[in-house]
Scaffold this active site. Sequence first.
Site: not given
Length: 187
Positions: A13, A88, A127, A133, A144
């Site tokens: 996104k 969301r 990632r 992160r 998630r």
Amino acid sequence: MFVLILGAPGSGKGTQGKILAERLAVPKITTGDLLRAAMKEGTPLGLEAKKFYDDGKLVPDSIILGMIKEQLDRPEAKNGAILDGFPRTAAQAELVDKTLGQRGQRLNHILLLDVTEDELVRRMSARAQVEGRADDAPEAIATRLQVYQRDTAPLIAHYAQRGIVHRVPGTGTVDQIAGDIKRIIGR
Ligand code: ADP
């Protein structure tokens, strides 16, 4: 033009939103980036959000709704924006509809980035090595994905009723996907 980019975590996104925002010369509003900035600065909002964020849970609407309203009301977003990472939840979707509606505007397109779950997990794990992160840790990734299916995927049906949802295969190259999006929205 207001475009919502919807998709599971890891679906791309942010990458596609950035390309589209530059092309349309509208701001990209990204709740995840706003939260990460608040957490980095250690603001009260950031500290509260962190309790949820690190585990991969949604930050409560009590925190997010005000943030969304403030962003949509910015003069830069008067004529359009790319919405990345929100709405969301049903309450967030209602707020977006209401805020734009009061100005005689609406979401014009919903782009649904379609990526298989295996590929999502692969991308987020990759990632994690690069960006570090906290919510790219394996347990947070699993949370998630679950939260997306439970809270966010139902929004697709809500918008599909209006006939504005476009499914975009999310597994080609970045350029291919950007090209698909350009064809779909016509600019
Ligand atoms: P991703 O789509 O890969 O999960 P984001 O940066 O959009 O990446 O979101 C990361 C985290 O930020 C979410 O797991 C959640 O904790 C928080 N977050 C971002 N946007 C929202 C939102 N609109 N409502 C609630 N929480 C959010």
